[in-house]
Design an enzyme around this catalytic site. Structure first.
Site, mmCIF file in Angstrom:
data_model
loop_
_atom_site.group_PDB
_atom_site.id
_atom_site.type_symbol
_atom_site.label_atom_id
_atom_site.label_comp_id
_atom_site.label_asym_id
_atom_site.label_seq_id
_atom_site.Cartn_x
_atom_site.Cartn_y
_atom_site.Cartn_z
ATOM 1 N N GLU A 84 -10.420 3.636 7.092
ATOM 2 C CA GLU A 84 -9.398 4.561 7.835
ATOM 3 C C GLU A 84 -10.159 5.590 8.239
ATOM 4 O O GLU A 84 -10.088 6.158 9.637
ATOM 5 C CB GLU A 84 -8.740 5.155 6.451
ATOM 6 C CG GLU A 84 -7.512 6.203 6.876
ATOM 7 C CD GLU A 84 -6.925 6.877 5.640
ATOM 8 O OE1 GLU A 84 -7.702 6.701 4.531
ATOM 9 O OE2 GLU A 84 -5.977 7.423 5.815
ATOM 10 N N ASP A 110 1.801 3.940 3.149
ATOM 11 C CA ASP A 110 0.939 4.982 2.588
ATOM 12 C C ASP A 110 1.615 5.925 1.598
ATOM 13 O O ASP A 110 1.484 5.908 0.357
ATOM 14 C CB ASP A 110 0.114 5.502 3.708
ATOM 15 C CG ASP A 110 -1.421 5.597 3.253
ATOM 16 O OD1 ASP A 110 -1.830 5.370 2.299
ATOM 17 O OD2 ASP A 110 -2.276 6.186 4.156
ATOM 18 N N ASP A 111 1.977 6.952 2.342
ATOM 19 C CA ASP A 111 2.611 8.393 1.765
ATOM 20 C C ASP A 111 3.757 8.581 2.532
ATOM 21 O O ASP A 111 3.724 9.872 3.443
ATOM 22 C CB ASP A 111 1.559 9.254 1.655
ATOM 23 C CG ASP A 111 0.182 9.062 1.047
ATOM 24 O OD1 ASP A 111 0.320 8.743 -0.059
ATOM 25 O OD2 ASP A 111 -0.804 8.791 2.143
ATOM 26 N N HIS A 150 0.880 -1.323 0.069
ATOM 27 C CA HIS A 150 -0.011 -0.099 0.070
ATOM 28 C C HIS A 150 0.860 1.144 0.021
ATOM 29 O O HIS A 150 1.343 1.706 0.852
ATOM 30 C CB HIS A 150 -1.017 -0.146 1.195
ATOM 31 C CG HIS A 150 -1.868 0.944 1.286
ATOM 32 N ND1 HIS A 150 -3.448 0.700 1.284
ATOM 33 C CD2 HIS A 150 -1.838 2.500 1.358
ATOM 34 C CE1 HIS A 150 -4.038 1.909 1.226
ATOM 35 N NE2 HIS A 150 -3.162 2.800 1.393
ATOM 36 N N HIS A 204 -9.720 1.483 -0.259
ATOM 37 C CA HIS A 204 -9.505 2.235 0.996
ATOM 38 C C HIS A 204 -10.927 2.105 1.806
ATOM 39 O O HIS A 204 -11.906 2.571 1.127
ATOM 40 C CB HIS A 204 -9.302 3.453 0.820
ATOM 41 C CG HIS A 204 -7.685 4.020 0.471
ATOM 42 N ND1 HIS A 204 -7.234 3.476 -0.618
ATOM 43 C CD2 HIS A 204 -6.938 4.632 1.225
ATOM 44 C CE1 HIS A 204 -5.643 3.897 -0.656
ATOM 45 N NE2 HIS A 204 -5.659 4.504 0.657
ATOM 46 N N HIS A 258 1.331 5.015 -2.254
ATOM 47 C CA HIS A 258 0.636 6.008 -3.338
ATOM 48 C C HIS A 258 1.900 6.510 -3.972
ATOM 49 O O HIS A 258 2.573 7.125 -3.252
ATOM 50 C CB HIS A 258 -0.319 6.934 -2.584
ATOM 51 C CG HIS A 258 -1.275 6.477 -1.891
ATOM 52 N ND1 HIS A 258 -2.632 6.381 -2.684
ATOM 53 C CD2 HIS A 258 -1.667 6.119 -0.902
ATOM 54 C CE1 HIS A 258 -3.754 5.960 -1.936
ATOM 55 N NE2 HIS A 258 -3.029 5.493 -0.655
HETATM 56 N N1 ADE Z 1 -4.674 8.983 -1.014
HETATM 57 C C1 ADE Z 1 -3.171 9.112 -0.661
HETATM 58 N N2 ADE Z 1 -2.989 8.878 0.801
HETATM 59 C C2 ADE Z 1 -4.484 8.386 1.243
HETATM 60 C C3 ADE Z 1 -4.914 7.979 2.465
HETATM 61 N N3 ADE Z 1 -4.102 7.899 3.548
HETATM 62 N N4 ADE Z 1 -6.340 7.941 2.244
HETATM 63 C C4 ADE Z 1 -6.983 7.945 1.348
HETATM 64 N N5 ADE Z 1 -6.542 8.462 0.200
HETATM 65 C C5 ADE Z 1 -5.141 8.679 0.015
HETATM 66 ZN ZN ZN Z 2 -3.646 4.861 1.203
#
Ligand code: ADE
Ligand code: ZN
Length: 329
Positions: A195, A273-274, A12, A192, A14
């Site tokens: 969350e 994630d990011d 996971h 997703h 992005h």
């Molecule tokens: N796009 C990038 N990061 C995200 C996240 N944590 N939740 C939903 N969309 C995303």
């Molecule tokens: Zn994500």
């Protein structure tokens, strides 16, 4: 046990969200785009909450204007992942940001991304696969051409279809047409959920979209029947604890439910994630999990086995990865 060098599988990530801030600042300078507002004084990304995070994310992404920018991004992201022991990564790719959902443009962006990924595999041994992802808050109509892009390019490299963006926008079942198209093209399905949208959103992802994995999914902990269902059916959670703590889904690492879910038999995995947005890396996630929950080599090995089984890749790739992992799992 060196957590930094332990071979890892990440499910996971992005692609745009993994862009180092210095990379985005450099591109903005090259193109004369003023992005001062999205950075902190020490050079990180600046945002107040999840909604603001999404708009800063989109502002940062706006400097990626052509296939070559995405090729450079892919090279930078995979080098960083490989440096933290990642041997296989699945990246969410958004045709919305790669040619606005136009199929011809998407093919060009994808070719550039794939070439960069092939180079990274040859130089650093890291394997990448792509999960095409519409953006939920752009709405179900805009997701349809994205699903078409996914279906037309499904294959060895594009192996999955998911959905990201604002989990509180619209209903997942409104995206069912796009998910059906992707599934019929042979793509594996994740979304997703759980969350921000609570346990109910995880049920929606399962019942309305037929996911086999859930992006995050950690709010499942609110519903014991859902936890049992996840454990019984083997739906895999793509947990990103550092992301959840920084964005305030849970107030601390100690209160993150990944350990409770794991001990109740849910198939959990760990991703970033990011990463630069949350000042994390795969090694950092592993370190915090070891410190907070006492995770040891055997637990990390189990985590990696689960991620390997749940990876959206073909069986030959899975076998090659299994061989690379043999001494550690
Ligand atoms: N796009 C990038 N990061 C995200 C996240 N944590 N939740 C939903 N969309 C995303
Ligand atoms: Zn994500």
């Amino acid at each position: 046990m060196s957590l930094a060098t332990l071979p890892k599988i990440e499910l996971h990530l992005h692609l745009e969200g993994a862009a180092p801030p210095a990379f985005i600042r450099g591109l903005a300078a090259e193109k004369g785009i003023d992005l001062r507002d999205i950075f902190t004084e020490d050079g990180g990304y600046a945002y107040r909450d999840f909604t603001h995070f999404l708009s800063v994310y989109e502002a940062a992404t706006s400097v990626l204007t052509g296939p070559d920018d995405f090729a450079r991004l892919t090279t930078a992201v995979l080098a960083e992942s490989a440096a933290h022991g990642v041997i296989y990564t699945e990246a969410f790719l958004s045709p919305d940001f790669c040619g606005g959902g136009d199929l011809g443009a998407w093919r060009e962006y994808l070719a550039a991304i794939r070439e960069a990924a092939d180079r990274a595999e040859a130089s650093d041994g890291i394997v990448m696969r792509g999960i095409v992802t519409p953006i939920r808050h752009f709405g179900p109509e805009r997701a349809k051409p994205i699903a078409l892009c996914a279906a037309e390019t499904a294959g060895e490299f594009i192996t999955g279809f998911g959905i990201g963006g604002d989990e509180m926008a619209g209903k997942l079942k409104d995206f069912a047409w796009s998910f059906d198209m992707a599934r019929e093209a042979g793509l594996r399905i994740t979304a997703h959920a759980g969350e921000w949208g609570g346990a109910g959103s995880v049920w929606d992802a399962i019942n309305d979209l037929g996911v086999e994995r859930v992006g995050h999914g950690v709010q499942a902990i609110e519903d014991p029947a859902l936890v049992d269902h996840l454990a019984e059916t083997g739906v895999v959670l793509e947990c990103c604890p550092g992301s959840n703590v920084v964005l305030g889904v849970f107030p601390s690492w100690e209160s993150h439910p990944i350990e409770k879910l794991r001990t109740r038999g849910v198939r959990v995995t760990v991703s970033t994630d990011d990463p630069p947005f949350f000042r994390t890396t795969m090694s950092y996630e592993y370190g915090r999990l070891a410190d907070t929950f006492g995770w040891d080599e055997e637990i990390f090995a189990q985590l990696t086995r689960t991620a390997l089984e749940a990876a959206f890749c073909d069986e030959a790739t899975r076998e090659t990865l299994a061989k690379k992992l043999e001494p550690s799992i």
